[in-house]
Design a protein around this motif. Sequence first.
Motif, PDB file in Angstrom:
ATOM      1  N   ALA A  69     -27.875 -31.402  23.225  1.00  0.00           N
ATOM      2  CA  ALA A  69     -28.965 -30.562  22.711  1.00  0.00           C
ATOM      3  C   ALA A  69     -29.137 -30.690  21.193  1.00  0.00           C
ATOM      4  CB  ALA A  69     -28.709 -29.101  23.086  1.00  0.00           C
ATOM      5  N   GLU A  96     -43.298 -32.764  17.262  1.00  0.00           N
ATOM      6  CA  GLU A  96     -42.911 -33.366  18.535  1.00  0.00           C
ATOM      7  C   GLU A  96     -44.119 -34.047  19.169  1.00  0.00           C
ATOM      8  OE1 GLU A  96     -39.308 -30.601  20.172  1.00  0.00           O
ATOM      9  OE2 GLU A  96     -41.289 -29.709  20.211  1.00  0.00           O
ATOM     10  N   GLY A  97     -44.209 -35.365  19.004  1.00  0.00           N
ATOM     11  CA  GLY A  97     -45.282 -36.143  19.621  1.00  0.00           C
ATOM     12  C   GLY A  97     -44.769 -36.821  20.874  1.00  0.00           C
ATOM     13  N   GLU A  98     -45.639 -37.588  21.524  1.00  0.00           N
ATOM     14  CA  GLU A  98     -45.219 -38.225  22.773  1.00  0.00           C
ATOM     15  C   GLU A  98     -44.126 -39.261  22.524  1.00  0.00           C
ATOM     16  OE1 GLU A  98     -48.329 -39.901  25.115  1.00  0.00           O
ATOM     17  OE2 GLU A  98     -47.029 -40.066  26.872  1.00  0.00           O
ATOM     18  N   LYS A 154     -39.153 -42.388  20.909  1.00  0.00           N
ATOM     19  CA  LYS A 154     -38.845 -42.458  22.342  1.00  0.00           C
ATOM     20  C   LYS A 154     -39.493 -43.704  22.918  1.00  0.00           C
ATOM     21  CE  LYS A 154     -39.007 -37.678  21.838  1.00  0.00           C
ATOM     22  NZ  LYS A 154     -37.665 -37.451  21.382  1.00  0.00           N
ATOM     23  N   ASP A 205     -38.660 -43.123  28.886  1.00  0.00           N
ATOM     24  CA  ASP A 205     -38.028 -41.867  29.315  1.00  0.00           C
ATOM     25  C   ASP A 205     -36.513 -41.875  29.120  1.00  0.00           C
ATOM     26  OD1 ASP A 205     -40.419 -40.856  30.025  1.00  0.00           O
ATOM     27  OD2 ASP A 205     -40.250 -41.339  32.169  1.00  0.00           O
ATOM     28  N   THR A 225     -29.343 -40.327  33.680  1.00  0.00           N
ATOM     29  CA  THR A 225     -29.997 -39.435  34.644  1.00  0.00           C
ATOM     30  C   THR A 225     -30.503 -38.230  33.850  1.00  0.00           C
ATOM     31  OG1 THR A 225     -28.035 -38.097  35.057  1.00  0.00           O
ATOM     32  CG2 THR A 225     -28.274 -40.073  36.414  1.00  0.00           C
ATOM     33  N   SER A 226     -30.998 -37.215  34.568  1.00  0.00           N
ATOM     34  CA  SER A 226     -31.437 -35.979  33.894  1.00  0.00           C
ATOM     35  C   SER A 226     -30.251 -35.201  33.338  1.00  0.00           C
ATOM     36  CB  SER A 226     -32.188 -35.080  34.868  1.00  0.00           C
ATOM     37  OG  SER A 226     -33.347 -35.725  35.339  1.00  0.00           O
ATOM     38  N   ARG A 251     -48.101 -21.914  29.830  1.00  0.00           N
ATOM     39  CA  ARG A 251     -47.175 -22.449  28.820  1.00  0.00           C
ATOM     40  C   ARG A 251     -46.181 -21.396  28.366  1.00  0.00           C
ATOM     41  NH1 ARG A 251     -50.093 -26.659  24.767  1.00  0.00           N
ATOM     42  NH2 ARG A 251     -48.208 -26.348  23.603  1.00  0.00           N
ATOM     43  N   ASN A 262     -35.575 -33.127  35.237  1.00  0.00           N
ATOM     44  CA  ASN A 262     -36.379 -33.626  34.116  1.00  0.00           C
ATOM     45  C   ASN A 262     -37.046 -34.966  34.405  1.00  0.00           C
ATOM     46  OD1 ASN A 262     -37.374 -33.532  31.504  1.00  0.00           O
ATOM     47  ND2 ASN A 262     -35.672 -34.771  30.736  1.00  0.00           N
ATOM     48  N   GLN A 263     -36.320 -35.874  35.074  1.00  0.00           N
ATOM     49  CA  GLN A 263     -36.878 -37.212  35.284  1.00  0.00           C
ATOM     50  C   GLN A 263     -37.679 -37.329  36.584  1.00  0.00           C
ATOM     51  OE1 GLN A 263     -33.867 -40.189  34.655  1.00  0.00           O
ATOM     52  NE2 GLN A 263     -33.701 -39.750  32.482  1.00  0.00           N
ATOM     53  N   HIS A 264     -37.848 -36.222  37.309  1.00  0.00           N
ATOM     54  CA  HIS A 264     -38.638 -36.252  38.548  1.00  0.00           C
ATOM     55  C   HIS A 264     -40.109 -36.513  38.202  1.00  0.00           C
ATOM     56  CE1 HIS A 264     -40.358 -35.081  42.369  1.00  0.00           C
ATOM     57  NE2 HIS A 264     -39.151 -34.969  42.886  1.00  0.00           N
ATOM     58  N   GLN A 293     -42.631 -34.561  35.427  1.00  0.00           N
ATOM     59  CA  GLN A 293     -43.227 -35.261  34.272  1.00  0.00           C
ATOM     60  C   GLN A 293     -44.745 -35.065  34.268  1.00  0.00           C
ATOM     61  OE1 GLN A 293     -41.629 -38.031  32.183  1.00  0.00           O
ATOM     62  NE2 GLN A 293     -39.678 -37.050  32.629  1.00  0.00           N
ATOM     63  N   LYS A 326     -47.015 -32.982  31.399  1.00  0.00           N
ATOM     64  CA  LYS A 326     -47.999 -33.692  30.573  1.00  0.00           C
ATOM     65  C   LYS A 326     -49.435 -33.309  30.928  1.00  0.00           C
ATOM     66  CE  LYS A 326     -45.104 -37.739  29.865  1.00  0.00           C
ATOM     67  NZ  LYS A 326     -44.889 -39.124  30.275  1.00  0.00           N
ATOM     68  N   PHE A 371     -44.675 -32.244  26.317  1.00  0.00           N
ATOM     69  CA  PHE A 371     -43.843 -33.347  26.783  1.00  0.00           C
ATOM     70  C   PHE A 371     -42.566 -32.781  27.396  1.00  0.00           C
ATOM     71  CE2 PHE A 371     -46.310 -34.839  23.105  1.00  0.00           C
ATOM     72  CZ  PHE A 371     -47.185 -35.633  23.830  1.00  0.00           C
ATOM     73  N   TYR A 403     -39.550 -33.451  27.170  1.00  0.00           N
ATOM     74  CA  TYR A 403     -38.395 -33.270  26.275  1.00  0.00           C
ATOM     75  C   TYR A 403     -38.543 -32.004  25.419  1.00  0.00           C
ATOM     76  CZ  TYR A 403     -40.687 -34.968  21.969  1.00  0.00           C
ATOM     77  OH  TYR A 403     -41.484 -35.099  20.870  1.00  0.00           O
ATOM     78  N   GLN A 404     -39.815 -31.562  25.188  1.00  0.00           N
ATOM     79  CA  GLN A 404     -40.010 -30.328  24.417  1.00  0.00           C
ATOM     80  C   GLN A 404     -39.501 -29.117  25.208  1.00  0.00           C
ATOM     81  OE1 GLN A 404     -44.365 -31.252  23.699  1.00  0.00           O
ATOM     82  NE2 GLN A 404     -43.883 -30.267  21.758  1.00  0.00           N
ATOM     83  N   ARG A 447     -35.708 -29.112  25.249  1.00  0.00           N
ATOM     84  CA  ARG A 447     -35.113 -28.580  24.009  1.00  0.00           C
ATOM     85  C   ARG A 447     -35.069 -27.046  24.073  1.00  0.00           C
ATOM     86  NH1 ARG A 447     -37.397 -26.323  19.841  1.00  0.00           N
ATOM     87  NH2 ARG A 447     -39.503 -27.113  20.201  1.00  0.00           N
TER      88      ARG A 447
END
Lengths: 415, 116
Positions: free
Chosen positions: A151, A276-278, A317, A320, A370-371, B18, B41-43, B47, B51, B57, B59-60, B63
């Motif tokens: 984190a 935080e962008g893509e 990034k 993924d 993985t996740s 949101r 998260n990776q499903h 995703q 989006k 995103f 990852y936001q 966090r």
Amino acid sequence: MLSKLNSNGLLIKMRKVANTSIKMCLLLLLSCNVSKALADETKNKLQWHGFISQGVIDVNGSDFVNDDGDLSTELTEVGLNTNYQLTDDLRFAVQAVYLNGGNRFHSGARIDYMLIDWSVYNSIDWQANIYFGRFKNNHWLYSSTRDVPFARPSIVLPQSVYFDGFRDIAVGGDGIAFKISHNDDAYGDFDFNFSYGTSPIPDTQQKILLSEFALGDVKQDIDLQSSFYWQPSFSQWRFGLSLLNAEFSYSEDRAFDNFASGDFTFQFYTMNALYEGEKWEFSGEIYQERFVVEGFYVPQFHADDIGQGYYIQSRYKMNDKLTFLARAEHFFLNKEDKKGKQLEKNTAGKIPGYFGYHSDATLGLSYDFTSNMKLRVEHHWVRGAARLTPIVLPNTQLNNSEHWQMWAVQLMYWF
Amino acid sequence: MIVNPTVQINDLSISQLRRIYTMRQVRWSNNSPIKVFVLPNQHPQHQRFCKETLRVFPYQLDRIWHKLTFSGLGVAPVRVKTINELIKSVEKTPGAIGYVETYNMEGPLRVIKIKQ
């Protein structure tokens, strides 16, 4: 006749047994349903999470991790937490961690946080919570998750803000904290945090701060912090500022001590921004600190220094799974003495000037298998020794080089 | 969006959604607790939901959720492994909300529209 009576009796007995069995089965089914419902309810209210990570770290040219400079496995972080919703408004949360970072901080197990969270007010636009007990520092960008390897953005955080030598004091406190959040469709999200408490200072932490020659006791008298964060509506930017005032006192050992009793005041002001962008993420913190010492070295000693610093960080990034990191940081212990010349002069050359500053250029990458599993690799190029321990009596023999390097690899899993 | 039948709303705006997924709104308008269920998260469906629907995103959200979970500050959504598990969890949890791309309208859950 006898056999008929016997068979009738047997039938009656069988019926009784059957009735009892049915009743028992019904009771069992009912209790199963009740216990399943109870189990579901408990499952809804109780959560368990944890993490385990291990790495290797190699430092050349300083005692940041170890004294001999060998490759080290002193990069272990393990944590387990639970969270139980006592009522709609009260929640209990506790996390225990085991940390080993070599010379960086006190190694061993500790209660990271243990608190009651009282949800005082809740609406669609407002949330107000009060936390009682041991809470985490929630004021800087990465302070609340500095020990949670996946984190935070890197294995070793920017030492000017997240100085490992101060870890046990800066990580949180015992006392009271509150958080007020407001959401507004037009202006965005606002958060205000406040905390008041003190941190216990273990003997090892005291040695890290003051050296083994300070035989008395140091304690924290007060730690007051507040912070404010704002994220404009639907924006990828977030801005924050924080204020800290902490006071410590040192009581000399009455029998014999190399130092005198004294008081320390530490003030720390930060401003931060996060984008935080893509693909791209940018963050940075700029800060000023004031460190006042009364006594300690000798009874009449007085020092009042203002330090300054900043770091800027970018993450890219690639996809993924793969993320690259680049970061630069600069820190000066005394803004009037950025090259440490005065420091060297005041100590008659015993403390070299490079103990007055710290700069670090970092490159790294992380890969998400993985996740729940990630690998991190990073390299640091450091100039200066201002963020090496012990602080008040620097180790100039082991840290005899202005430039030093470090690399680390860490594998982490969480659930 | 799918919600447990105990949730008495017909639609949600993107900004409300949101707030719910960033855990900035933790109660429904009748003050009952919101229980959020998400996929790993990776499903791919997680995703897409982040989006395309939430317009954040993944990852936001990660966090924010990691911070809540590992600092004691709050509670993050419950992660389930499969879409079936997500539907079942929303079915049996009062106040629950989740996302699926296809759902049989004759099922026990209520389907909520997103106001653009």
